[in-house]
Design an enzyme around this catalytic site. Structure first.
Site, PDB file in Angstrom:
ATOM      1  N   TYR A  45       0.843  -1.209   0.000  1.00  0.00           N
ATOM      2  CA  TYR A  45       0.000   0.000   0.000  1.00  0.00           C
ATOM      3  C   TYR A  45       0.877   1.258   0.000  1.00  0.00           C
ATOM      4  O   TYR A  45       2.042   1.245   0.410  1.00  0.00           O
ATOM      5  CB  TYR A  45      -0.924   0.022   1.219  1.00  0.00           C
ATOM      6  CG  TYR A  45      -0.212   0.317   2.518  1.00  0.00           C
ATOM      7  CD1 TYR A  45      -0.063   1.627   2.976  1.00  0.00           C
ATOM      8  CD2 TYR A  45       0.326  -0.723   3.271  1.00  0.00           C
ATOM      9  CE1 TYR A  45       0.610   1.893   4.161  1.00  0.00           C
ATOM     10  CE2 TYR A  45       1.000  -0.468   4.458  1.00  0.00           C
ATOM     11  CZ  TYR A  45       1.146   0.845   4.898  1.00  0.00           C
ATOM     12  OH  TYR A  45       1.816   1.109   6.067  1.00  0.00           O
ATOM     13  N   PHE A  55       2.329   9.648   3.877  1.00  0.00           N
ATOM     14  CA  PHE A  55       2.682   9.482   5.283  1.00  0.00           C
ATOM     15  C   PHE A  55       3.239   8.088   5.583  1.00  0.00           C
ATOM     16  O   PHE A  55       3.882   7.873   6.606  1.00  0.00           O
ATOM     17  CB  PHE A  55       1.484   9.795   6.204  1.00  0.00           C
ATOM     18  CG  PHE A  55       0.316   8.845   6.046  1.00  0.00           C
ATOM     19  CD1 PHE A  55       0.293   7.607   6.684  1.00  0.00           C
ATOM     20  CD2 PHE A  55      -0.785   9.201   5.265  1.00  0.00           C
ATOM     21  CE1 PHE A  55      -0.791   6.748   6.538  1.00  0.00           C
ATOM     22  CE2 PHE A  55      -1.862   8.348   5.115  1.00  0.00           C
ATOM     23  CZ  PHE A  55      -1.869   7.102   5.743  1.00  0.00           C
ATOM     24  N   ASP A  56       2.995   7.127   4.643  1.00  0.00           N
ATOM     25  CA  ASP A  56       3.523   5.766   4.876  1.00  0.00           C
ATOM     26  C   ASP A  56       3.450   4.964   3.576  1.00  0.00           C
ATOM     27  O   ASP A  56       2.603   5.241   2.706  1.00  0.00           O
ATOM     28  CB  ASP A  56       2.730   5.041   5.971  1.00  0.00           C
ATOM     29  CG  ASP A  56       3.437   3.779   6.471  1.00  0.00           C
ATOM     30  OD1 ASP A  56       4.648   3.641   6.190  1.00  0.00           O
ATOM     31  OD2 ASP A  56       2.774   2.959   7.131  1.00  0.00           O
ATOM     32  N   ILE A  75      -6.545  -0.733  11.596  1.00  0.00           N
ATOM     33  CA  ILE A  75      -7.526   0.325  11.826  1.00  0.00           C
ATOM     34  C   ILE A  75      -8.840  -0.106  11.187  1.00  0.00           C
ATOM     35  O   ILE A  75      -8.862  -0.833  10.188  1.00  0.00           O
ATOM     36  CB  ILE A  75      -7.036   1.676  11.280  1.00  0.00           C
ATOM     37  CG1 ILE A  75      -6.760   1.593   9.770  1.00  0.00           C
ATOM     38  CG2 ILE A  75      -5.808   2.158  12.039  1.00  0.00           C
ATOM     39  CD1 ILE A  75      -6.430   2.935   9.124  1.00  0.00           C
ATOM     40  N   TYR A 101      -7.312   7.059  12.706  1.00  0.00           N
ATOM     41  CA  TYR A 101      -6.627   7.313  13.981  1.00  0.00           C
ATOM     42  C   TYR A 101      -7.323   8.377  14.824  1.00  0.00           C
ATOM     43  O   TYR A 101      -6.757   8.861  15.806  1.00  0.00           O
ATOM     44  CB  TYR A 101      -5.166   7.704  13.705  1.00  0.00           C
ATOM     45  CG  TYR A 101      -4.388   6.546  13.108  1.00  0.00           C
ATOM     46  CD1 TYR A 101      -3.888   5.545  13.927  1.00  0.00           C
ATOM     47  CD2 TYR A 101      -4.194   6.454  11.743  1.00  0.00           C
ATOM     48  CE1 TYR A 101      -3.191   4.468  13.387  1.00  0.00           C
ATOM     49  CE2 TYR A 101      -3.502   5.390  11.188  1.00  0.00           C
ATOM     50  CZ  TYR A 101      -3.003   4.401  12.018  1.00  0.00           C
ATOM     51  OH  TYR A 101      -2.320   3.347  11.478  1.00  0.00           O
ATOM     52  N   PHE A 118      -5.641   5.507   0.906  1.00  0.00           N
ATOM     53  CA  PHE A 118      -4.779   4.335   0.697  1.00  0.00           C
ATOM     54  C   PHE A 118      -4.948   3.804  -0.722  1.00  0.00           C
ATOM     55  O   PHE A 118      -6.079   3.684  -1.221  1.00  0.00           O
ATOM     56  CB  PHE A 118      -5.116   3.210   1.685  1.00  0.00           C
ATOM     57  CG  PHE A 118      -4.767   3.516   3.104  1.00  0.00           C
ATOM     58  CD1 PHE A 118      -3.496   3.269   3.597  1.00  0.00           C
ATOM     59  CD2 PHE A 118      -5.734   4.049   3.961  1.00  0.00           C
ATOM     60  CE1 PHE A 118      -3.181   3.546   4.915  1.00  0.00           C
ATOM     61  CE2 PHE A 118      -5.424   4.328   5.276  1.00  0.00           C
ATOM     62  CZ  PHE A 118      -4.143   4.077   5.757  1.00  0.00           C
TER      63      PHE A 118
END
Length: 557
Positions: A45, A55-56, A75, A101, A118
């Protein structure tokens, strides 16, 4: 107006989301399975904010993410967004804050109340209750035996992850993978997946991680918790306890004799591997393979496989590698640990101690006179190999064959077979090569060939002892020279000699060596007596053969 003002923001921003937004922007044509609650999954992902800031990313870490879906380990928005995905499916997920979050965020990474975006690709799905998935892609029509535990197998394979990513292939190495089954040399899934296969069978085997490399994976090519897909072609297999397997394809109705240790066998063969690959053929050389059996001249499996064959038999001999060329193979055509299949056609065989085999087909009644050593015989014959290949026949000529028995003018086996025959008798003779044309053969006759003769004795004439051209029926005349010298001139020319001999024969006082050309026999007699070759015989030159033989004895003494 109030509704319009309130509704205006909705055109550019939908406002707070209540659930995950899922965009299935790529769905594979074939979806064998969808991710369900409780399944283990692996996926890649990229995670960004609305403005596109990342962010990731699992890609940046160089490792996929593995986990259980739908049980609260992810999550909530990701848990929901991953369910129902197929392997290789791609989705865009928009996860609202309360499903991500929340108002807390992740310090230094995700701010409070952040909507997360995502881009996900599903790579693997499995469940702890999964079993091995085996699909037979093709299977030979004939399958006499299937793989069992402790068998040694040779197979080709392509190995991929569930998303199709290749990780290994025996084809790229140019050799099969060779190993024992059920003894712990393979991963559990492959040990199970090879059971029951036939040589030549193709299978697709899907192995869940807990039957493969599990949580650790393998090196850099197989990630942790990866399902494996193997496309397998079983080339051959055997068991170390196997012996030679025989299949009698065609056995002649009459088989008077079967080959045993010490026999010399001539046979044609095609040699193949279990997958049908031809590695050798005597037919391609247009020459039989000739050898003794049971004496170690050939591989042990063939030594065993040729025992008990009949002439004309077609036999299949399946030989395990420990009775063939073992782990090392032979040359570049027989791999190590290969099972060999020989399709054999027996042309003939014999033993060096064999005599001529004589079968009387017809013998006239009242047969009192039979052929003897030194007799002159006339006979017809047909000569062939034991497989029926025609070689020669006297019927191709105007007259029967003529020979003096024991004069070394025909092969020894035929000479023996013509003895003790009556005129009109018919025989079948089987002549082994050591009484025929031997290892070298002759024009039109292969080396070491057993010959079959059909013979018929047409006539015979009593012969004379070896070395004689003429013999007296009684005592020769005391004054032999004077009787030969018809004109009494003290010399015997060829005409007088010929006249005298013919008279003796006509009066029954003696006989010539039988021949189709009596004149030549008389001419040879005259030449033997005309010692100085001046065209006439003198008293000093004329000697009986018995007197000459006696003189030689005295000289030796």
């Amino acid at each position: 107006l109030l509704l319009g003002v309130l509704g205006a923001p909705a055109l550019g921003d939908p406002g707070p989301l209540e659930d995950v937004v899922i965009d299935r922007y790529y769905i594979p044509k074939i979806c064998l399975r969808e991710a369900q609650m409780g399944d283990f999954i692996r996926y890649h992902y990229n995670g960004t904010f609305k403005d596109g800031k990342k962010f990731d990313s699992s890609y940046d870490r160089g490792a996929t993410v593995a986990g259980v879906v739908g049980v609260g380990r992810l999550i909530t928005g990701m848990d929901r967004g991953l369910q129902g995905m197929c392997v290789n499916e791609r989705r865009h997920l928009i996860v609202p804050p309360h499903l991500g979050y929340g108002s807390i965020g992740v310090a230094g990474l995700i701010p409070p109340d952040a909507t997360l975006y995502f881009d996900v690709v599903m790579l693997d799905i499995w469940n702890k209750n999964d079993k091995l998935q085996i699909t037979t892609l093709s299977k030979p029509e004939r399958c006499n035996r299937t793989v069992e535990n402790s068998d040694f197998v040779r197979y080709h394979y392509n190995g991929t992850l569930l998303d199709g990513t290749p990780f290994d292939s025996s084809y790229s190495k140019g050799s099969t993978y060779d190993t024992y089954v059920g003894t712990g040399w393979l991963i559990k899934g492959m040990d199970q997946g090879l059971l029951g296969m036939c040589a030549g069978e193709k299978r697709s085997i899907i192995i869940p991680p807990f039957l493969a490399y599990g949580e650790k994976g393998y090196g850099t090519v197989i990630p942790p918790q990866a399902s494996l897909v193997f496309s397998v072609l079983l080339v051959d297999f055997h068991n170390p306890k196997d012996g030679v397997f025989l299949e009698h394809l065609e056995v002649p109705e009459t088989c008077k004799r079967r080959a045993v240790t010490g026999d010399f066998v001539r046979y044609h063969y095609n040699g193949t591997l279990m997958d049908g690959t031809l590695f050798d053929s005597s037919y391609s050389r247009n020459q039989t393979y000739n050898t003794y059996i049971g004496k170690g001249y050939i591989i042990p499996g063939m030594d065993q496989g040729l025992q008990g064959v009949c002439v004309g038999e077609h036999r299949r001999v399946v030989i395990p590698p420990h009775l063939a060329y073992g782990e090392n193979g032979a040359g570049d055509k027989i791999p190590g640990s290969a099972v060999l299949i020989f399709d054999v056609h027996i042309i003939d065989f014999h033993n060096p101690a064999d005599p001529v085999e004589i079968e009387t087909v017809f013998r006239p009644e009242g047969c009192n006179v039979t052929s003897r050593h030194r007799d002159f015989v006339r006979y017809h014959y047909n000569c062939s190999l034991l497989d029926g290949t025609r070689l020669f026949s006297s019927h191709d000529y105007e007259k029967p064959q003529e020979v003096t028995l024991g004069a070394n003018k025909v092969i020894e086996g035929l000479n023996s077979g013509l003895l003790d025959m009556c005129a009109g008798e018919r025989r079948v003779l089987i002549v082994p090569p050591h009484l025929g044309h031997g290892e070298s053969g002759a024009r039109g006759v292969p080396g070491s060939a057993v010959l079959r003769f059909e013979v018929e004795l047409i006539s015979m004439e009593e012969g004379v002892p070896e070395g004689y051209l003429f013999i007296w029926h009684g005592e020769p005349p005391a004054n032999l020279y004077e009787q030969m010298d018809l004109n009494k001139d003290g010399g015997i020319p060829t005409e007088e000699f010929s006249t005298f001999i013919k008279t003796q024969v006509a009066e029954g006082k003696g006989r010539l060596m039988p021949s189709s050309d009596p004149e030549k026999v008389i001419a040879d007699m005259f030449q033997n007596q005309d010692r100085n070759q001046d065209g006439k015989i003198t008293p000093e030159e004329l000697k009986l053969k018995s007197d000459e033989d006696q003189e030689k004895i005295h000289e030796e003494l």
